[in-house]
Design an enzyme around this catalytic site. Structure first.
Site, PDB file in Angstrom:
ATOM      1  N   ASN A  72       0.801  -4.873  -9.876  1.00 42.25           N
ATOM      2  CA  ASN A  72       1.274  -3.795  -9.003  1.00 42.25           C
ATOM      3  C   ASN A  72       2.633  -4.235  -8.472  1.00 42.25           C
ATOM      4  O   ASN A  72       2.713  -5.081  -7.591  1.00 42.25           O
ATOM      5  CB  ASN A  72       0.280  -3.571  -7.856  1.00 42.25           C
ATOM      6  CG  ASN A  72       0.828  -2.598  -6.815  1.00 42.25           C
ATOM      7  OD1 ASN A  72       1.843  -1.945  -7.031  1.00 42.25           O
ATOM      8  ND2 ASN A  72       0.151  -2.510  -5.677  1.00 42.25           N
ATOM      9  N   LYS A 126       4.637  -2.672  -6.723  1.00 45.54           N
ATOM     10  CA  LYS A 126       5.015  -2.073  -5.433  1.00 45.54           C
ATOM     11  C   LYS A 126       6.458  -1.563  -5.536  1.00 45.54           C
ATOM     12  O   LYS A 126       6.882  -1.183  -6.626  1.00 45.54           O
ATOM     13  CB  LYS A 126       4.799  -3.060  -4.286  1.00 45.54           C
ATOM     14  CG  LYS A 126       3.379  -3.652  -4.339  1.00 45.54           C
ATOM     15  CD  LYS A 126       2.950  -4.377  -3.113  1.00 45.54           C
ATOM     16  CE  LYS A 126       1.531  -4.901  -3.311  1.00 45.54           C
ATOM     17  NZ  LYS A 126       0.975  -5.524  -2.122  1.00 45.54           N
ATOM     18  N   HIS A 158      -4.565   2.546  -2.455  1.00 45.66           N
ATOM     19  CA  HIS A 158      -4.078   1.209  -2.088  1.00 45.66           C
ATOM     20  C   HIS A 158      -3.957   1.131  -0.561  1.00 45.66           C
ATOM     21  O   HIS A 158      -3.591   2.115   0.083  1.00 45.66           O
ATOM     22  CB  HIS A 158      -2.719   0.926  -2.743  1.00 45.66           C
ATOM     23  CG  HIS A 158      -2.317  -0.510  -2.603  1.00 45.66           C
ATOM     24  ND1 HIS A 158      -1.776  -1.016  -1.440  1.00 45.66           N
ATOM     25  CD2 HIS A 158      -2.427  -1.558  -3.458  1.00 45.66           C
ATOM     26  CE1 HIS A 158      -1.560  -2.312  -1.599  1.00 45.66           C
ATOM     27  NE2 HIS A 158      -1.946  -2.665  -2.810  1.00 45.66           N
ATOM     28  N   GLU A 171      -1.806   0.014   1.335  1.00 48.76           N
ATOM     29  CA  GLU A 171      -0.490   0.399   1.885  1.00 48.76           C
ATOM     30  C   GLU A 171      -0.362   1.919   1.947  1.00 48.76           C
ATOM     31  O   GLU A 171       0.276   2.458   2.858  1.00 48.76           O
ATOM     32  CB  GLU A 171       0.617  -0.253   1.040  1.00 48.76           C
ATOM     33  CG  GLU A 171       0.669  -1.762   1.300  1.00 48.76           C
ATOM     34  CD  GLU A 171       1.135  -2.607   0.128  1.00 48.76           C
ATOM     35  OE1 GLU A 171       1.784  -2.076  -0.787  1.00 48.76           O
ATOM     36  OE2 GLU A 171       0.809  -3.818   0.129  1.00 48.76           O
ATOM     37  N   GLU A 186      -9.531  -5.247  -2.398  1.00 47.77           N
ATOM     38  CA  GLU A 186      -8.338  -5.899  -1.862  1.00 47.77           C
ATOM     39  C   GLU A 186      -8.465  -6.021  -0.347  1.00 47.77           C
ATOM     40  O   GLU A 186      -8.112  -5.091   0.387  1.00 47.77           O
ATOM     41  CB  GLU A 186      -7.083  -5.074  -2.201  1.00 47.77           C
ATOM     42  CG  GLU A 186      -6.799  -4.977  -3.687  1.00 47.77           C
ATOM     43  CD  GLU A 186      -5.302  -4.765  -3.940  1.00 47.77           C
ATOM     44  OE1 GLU A 186      -4.750  -5.563  -4.712  1.00 47.77           O
ATOM     45  OE2 GLU A 186      -4.702  -3.844  -3.363  1.00 47.77           O
ATOM     46  N   GLY A 235      -0.408 -10.096   0.234  1.00 46.45           N
ATOM     47  CA  GLY A 235       0.952 -10.534   0.545  1.00 46.45           C
ATOM     48  C   GLY A 235       1.023 -11.576   1.641  1.00 46.45           C
ATOM     49  O   GLY A 235       2.097 -11.868   2.164  1.00 46.45           O
ATOM     50  N   SER A 266      -3.189 -11.995  -2.853  1.00 44.44           N
ATOM     51  CA  SER A 266      -2.648 -13.350  -3.013  1.00 44.44           C
ATOM     52  C   SER A 266      -3.257 -14.106  -4.195  1.00 44.44           C
ATOM     53  O   SER A 266      -3.516 -15.309  -4.101  1.00 44.44           O
ATOM     54  CB  SER A 266      -2.788 -14.142  -1.710  1.00 44.44           C
ATOM     55  OG  SER A 266      -2.043 -13.514  -0.670  1.00 44.44           O
TER      56      SER A 266
HETATM   57  P1  13P Z   1      -0.339  -9.719  -3.426  1.00 45.93           P
HETATM   58  O1  13P Z   1      -0.840 -10.229  -4.763  1.00 45.93           O
HETATM   59  O2  13P Z   1       1.148  -9.800  -3.292  1.00 45.93           O
HETATM   60  O3  13P Z   1      -1.109 -10.291  -2.294  1.00 45.93           O
HETATM   61  O4  13P Z   1      -0.656  -8.138  -3.420  1.00 45.93           O
HETATM   62  C1  13P Z   1      -1.922  -7.687  -3.729  1.00 45.93           C
HETATM   63  C2  13P Z   1      -1.870  -6.225  -3.889  1.00 45.93           C
HETATM   64  O5  13P Z   1      -1.741  -5.479  -2.946  1.00 45.93           O
HETATM   65  C3  13P Z   1      -1.949  -5.691  -5.249  1.00 45.93           C
HETATM   66  O6  13P Z   1      -2.167  -4.312  -5.225  1.00 45.93           O
END
Ligand code: 13P
Length: 247
Positions: free
Chosen positions: A9, A11, A93, A95, A165, A171, A210
């Site tokens: 992803n 982002k 997601h 976010e 997640e 992150g 992560s």
């Molecule tokens: P990270 O791997 O950067 O923690 O992000 C996870 C994520 O949100 C994937 O959709």
């Protein structure tokens, strides 16, 4: 036996110039047994298709409108994503849920819209740190799944993927331990088993939060973890490919 899936992803990262090298490296380096996909920002779908078409790496988007078409300025429909050869699309997601108001009902509608367009939705679920500390992780994840089950039914998950997640691990560099993740993955699979043993057995439940080259193998070694949804590490070809190899 469930084939593992590793999905990147990106982002809101990338540029035409930077993506070219990354896509080519992933295309040429993804040679293991796991299925591999990248979910790129909308403007780069054509580039992903050009670089990945005919390879074993699939591509997809990070969100989809719940509507099929119409006066919805700024939105992108499932059929548009299908036009660009997308196989997957993320829905719900964290976010999107926390910054853009994607409620459980909106997520359920997006999931259905994705399937109507022939896409495979990757339904993202997970609890915040406060929810984990309050001991309601199972409740939160079950509520997020139940909203989609109520709208689409368990049978729809024969053509879908779930990604667990935990928000506190995204992150942050703070990964759920393999045991913590496995516990929630087992709970997710058990929720589906209540409705359909067959769907529960075949459903791929990815872990995201992560994931790095150094922790991927142990996470993916858990019985109910069927691969990963990778954020930051999917932007570095060597890291992403090492995670794919671990699957
Ligand atoms: P990270 O791997 O950067 O923690 O992000 C996870 C994520 O949100 C994937 O959709």
């Amino acid at each position: 036996m469930r084939t593992k899936l590793v999905a990147g992803n990106w982002k809101m990262h990338g540029s035409l110039a930077a993506n070219a090298g990354l896509l080519q490296a992933v295309r040429d380096g993804a040679t293991g047994k796991a299925e591999v996909a990248v979910c790129v920002p909308y403007p780069y779908l054509a580039q992903a298709r050009a670089e990945l078409d005919g390879s074993r790496v699939a591509w997809g988007a990070q969100d989809v409108s719940e509507h099929a078409q119409g006066a919805f300025t700024g939105e992108v429909s499932g059929s548009m994503l299908a036009d660009f050869g997308c196989r997957f699309v993320l829905v719900g997601h964290s976010e999107r849920r926390s910054f853009y108001g994607d409620t459980d009902a909106v997520v359920a509608a997006k999931f259905a819209a994705a399937q109507t367009a022939g896409l495979i939705p990757v339904l993202c679920v997970g609890e915040s740190l406060a929810e984990r500390e309050a001991g309601i992780t199972g409740e939160v994840v079950t509520r997020q799944i139940d909203a989609v089950l109520a709208n689409s039914g368990a049978g729809a998950f024969a053509r879908a993927v779930v990604a667990y997640e935990p928000v506190w691990a995204i992150g942050t560099g703070r990964t759920a331990s393999p045991q913590q993740a496995q516990e929630v993955h087992a709970l997710i699979r058990a929720r589906f088993a209540r409705d359909s043993a067959e769907v529960a057995t075949g459903l791929r439940v990815l872990y995201g939060g992560s994931v790095k080259a150094g922790n991927a193998a142990e996470l993916f070694g858990q019985p109910d973890i069927d691969g990963g949804l990778i954020g930051g590490a999917s932007l570095v070809a060597a890291d992403f490919l090492a995670i794919c190899a671990a699957a």
